[in-house]
Design an enzyme around this catalytic site. Structure first.
Site, PDB file in Angstrom:
ATOM      1  N   TYR A 156       0.830  -1.208   0.000  1.00 48.51           N
ATOM      2  CA  TYR A 156       0.000   0.000   0.000  1.00 48.51           C
ATOM      3  C   TYR A 156       0.871   1.267   0.000  1.00 48.51           C
ATOM      4  CZ  TYR A 156      -2.998   3.600   2.129  1.00 48.51           C
ATOM      5  OH  TYR A 156      -3.661   4.767   2.416  1.00 48.51           O
TER       6      TYR A 156
HETATM    7  N1  LIG Z   1      -8.467   6.546   6.341  1.00 51.21           N
HETATM    8  C1  LIG Z   1      -7.162   6.632   6.580  1.00 51.21           C
HETATM    9  O1  LIG Z   1      -6.671   6.380   7.709  1.00 51.21           O
HETATM   10  C2  LIG Z   1      -6.209   7.053   5.486  1.00 51.21           C
HETATM   11  C3  LIG Z   1      -4.890   7.340   5.842  1.00 51.21           C
HETATM   12  C4  LIG Z   1      -4.011   7.724   4.842  1.00 51.21           C
HETATM   13  C5  LIG Z   1      -4.435   7.858   3.539  1.00 51.21           C
HETATM   14  N2  LIG Z   1      -5.744   7.571   3.236  1.00 51.21           N
HETATM   15  C6  LIG Z   1      -6.146   7.711   1.842  1.00 51.21           C
HETATM   16  O2  LIG Z   1      -7.305   8.500   1.763  1.00 51.21           O
HETATM   17  C7  LIG Z   1      -8.097   8.089   0.651  1.00 51.21           C
HETATM   18  C8  LIG Z   1      -9.510   7.812   1.098  1.00 51.21           C
HETATM   19  O3  LIG Z   1      -9.490   6.803   2.101  1.00 51.21           O
HETATM   20  P1  LIG Z   1     -10.789   6.487   2.981  1.00 51.21           P
HETATM   21  O4  LIG Z   1     -10.293   6.001   4.289  1.00 51.21           O
HETATM   22  O5  LIG Z   1     -11.736   7.618   2.916  1.00 51.21           O
HETATM   23  O6  LIG Z   1     -11.369   5.224   2.177  1.00 51.21           O
HETATM   24  P2  LIG Z   1     -12.820   4.522   2.236  1.00 51.21           P
HETATM   25  O7  LIG Z   1     -13.645   5.050   3.335  1.00 51.21           O
HETATM   26  O8  LIG Z   1     -12.538   3.063   2.164  1.00 51.21           O
HETATM   27  O9  LIG Z   1     -13.428   4.963   0.840  1.00 51.21           O
HETATM   28  C9  LIG Z   1     -12.818   4.510  -0.324  1.00 51.21           C
HETATM   29  C10 LIG Z   1     -13.548   5.043  -1.526  1.00 51.21           C
HETATM   30  O10 LIG Z   1     -12.873   4.587  -2.699  1.00 51.21           O
HETATM   31  C11 LIG Z   1     -13.759   3.794  -3.500  1.00 51.21           C
HETATM   32  N3  LIG Z   1     -12.978   2.716  -4.100  1.00 51.21           N
HETATM   33  C12 LIG Z   1     -12.268   1.747  -3.502  1.00 51.21           C
HETATM   34  N4  LIG Z   1     -11.717   0.928  -4.408  1.00 51.21           N
HETATM   35  C13 LIG Z   1     -12.093   1.398  -5.634  1.00 51.21           C
HETATM   36  C14 LIG Z   1     -11.869   0.983  -6.970  1.00 51.21           C
HETATM   37  N5  LIG Z   1     -11.159  -0.121  -7.272  1.00 51.21           N
HETATM   38  N6  LIG Z   1     -12.409   1.710  -7.970  1.00 51.21           N
HETATM   39  C15 LIG Z   1     -13.148   2.806  -7.713  1.00 51.21           C
HETATM   40  N7  LIG Z   1     -13.398   3.253  -6.463  1.00 51.21           N
HETATM   41  C16 LIG Z   1     -12.886   2.543  -5.438  1.00 51.21           C
HETATM   42  C17 LIG Z   1     -14.831   3.299  -2.507  1.00 51.21           C
HETATM   43  O11 LIG Z   1     -16.073   3.010  -3.142  1.00 51.21           O
HETATM   44  P3  LIG Z   1     -16.438   1.496  -3.625  1.00 51.21           P
HETATM   45  O12 LIG Z   1     -15.988   0.586  -2.528  1.00 51.21           O
HETATM   46  O13 LIG Z   1     -17.917   1.501  -3.866  1.00 51.21           O
HETATM   47  O14 LIG Z   1     -15.661   1.297  -4.877  1.00 51.21           O
HETATM   48  C18 LIG Z   1     -14.976   4.534  -1.630  1.00 51.21           C
HETATM   49  O15 LIG Z   1     -15.751   5.517  -2.260  1.00 51.21           O
HETATM   50  C19 LIG Z   1      -7.382   6.860   0.057  1.00 51.21           C
HETATM   51  O16 LIG Z   1      -6.586   7.275  -1.009  1.00 51.21           O
HETATM   52  C20 LIG Z   1      -6.514   6.382   1.199  1.00 51.21           C
HETATM   53  O17 LIG Z   1      -5.385   5.683   0.743  1.00 51.21           O
HETATM   54  C21 LIG Z   1      -6.636   7.175   4.179  1.00 51.21           C
END
Ligand SMILES: NC(=O)c1ccc[n+]([C@@H]2O[C@H](COP(=O)([O-])OP(=O)(O)OC[C@H]3O[C@@H](n4cnc5c(N)ncnc54)[C@H](OP(=O)(O)O)[C@@H]3O)[C@@H](O)[C@H]2O)c1
Length: 249
Positions: A156
């Protein structure tokens, strides 16, 4: 709205991948509040429609397009249906954790297809219109784990390091035509997706930060809005760490 009473994203068209949950959904709410015409994308249509319906209408608007970033054909269709755009937020991500010795090849490929190949070719499809217009803003959502060692995040974190590298190269390639490219690098943030993949590990990571807590998705969305909007008009190629101080210590 800024202190002068004007909308920050008036007349701007934005695509937020993964805008149907977590950080992306909070960013979509802010963008609509600031007057943008927003497209949110994700794989799950039911979730996407519910997410779009949950965003208060006006002054901007929102619509959902189903797309899988791991599938190149789907990426091409998304670009066609959503474009041309003024703002692209490469936010959707596969988030699985795995110890390096337990990482499956399929899981590794899913990570790189979704987090690297997808945003790369989506950007390549959408940026020509920005370059022709002479303006645009691209925000790549990376992670603090891309610049520090977090056990279980090898695949990741490497995908996000690649995205961070795109940020710098694209800033150099697109800057002369007025298109800015920046990264937001979040720390542990409480979202549905991260709780499924990382469980209690997220809260544990939060306790070790200088701010001693995890983030709310809105706190990361605010950083995305700043980099997307003209308030950051002289910022390009930068990484804004919204990580509670993790990478400062
Ligand atoms: N939360 C954290 O602690 C954290 C920390 C560091 C960085 N980030 C980054 O922040 C961003 C958002 O994270 P989050 O925690 O908000 O994630 P999340 O709650 O899991 O939401 C992920 C989103 O991406 C979509 N998604 C996942 N796989 C996909 C695919 N193959 N094609 C199209 N859409 C896809 C999901 O919708 P579907 O499942 O319907 O496709 C959902 O809308 C990411 O880039 C993550 O790496 C998060």
């Amino acid at each position: 709205m800024n202190t002068l009473g004007t909308l920050e994203l008036k007349d701007q068209v934005a695509l937020i991948t993964g805008g149907t949950a977590g950080i992306g959904l909070e960013a979509a709410k802010l963008f609509v509040r600031e007057g943008a015409t927003v497209v949110i994308s994700g794989r799950n249509t039911e979730r996407g429609k519910a997410a779009a319906a949950s965003i208060p209408e006006g002054p901007g608007s929102v619509r959902f397009i189903a797309a899988d970033l791991a599938d190149l054909e789907s990426v091409g269709e998304l670009a066609e249906q959503a474009g041309p755009v003024d703002i692209l937020v490469n936010n959707a991500s596969a988030l699985p954790v795995a110890a390096t010795v337990e990482q499956s090849v399929a899981g590794f490929e899913q990570l790189f297809d979704t987090n690297v190949r997808g945003p790369y070719f989506l950007t390549a499809s959408l940026v020509p219109a920005m370059l022709a217009k002479g303006s645009g803003s691209i925000v790549n959502v990376t992670t603090m784990a891309a610049s520090m060692g977090v056990p279980g995040s090898s695949g990741y974190a490497a995908t996000k390091a690649a995205l961070g590298s795109f940020t710098r190269t694209w800033a150099a390639e697109f800057g002369p035509s007025g298109v800015r490219v920046n990264s937001v690098s979040p720390g542990p943030t409480i979202t549905e997706g991260v709780l499924v993949e990382w469980g209690d590990g997220v809260a544990e990571l939060g306790k070790g930060l200088p701010l001693r807590r995890t983030a709310e998705p809105l706190e990361i969305a605010e950083a995305i809005l700043f980099l997307a909007s003209p308030r950051s008009s002289f910022v390009t190629g930068a990484t804004l760490a919204a990580d509670g101080g993790a990478t400062a210590v």
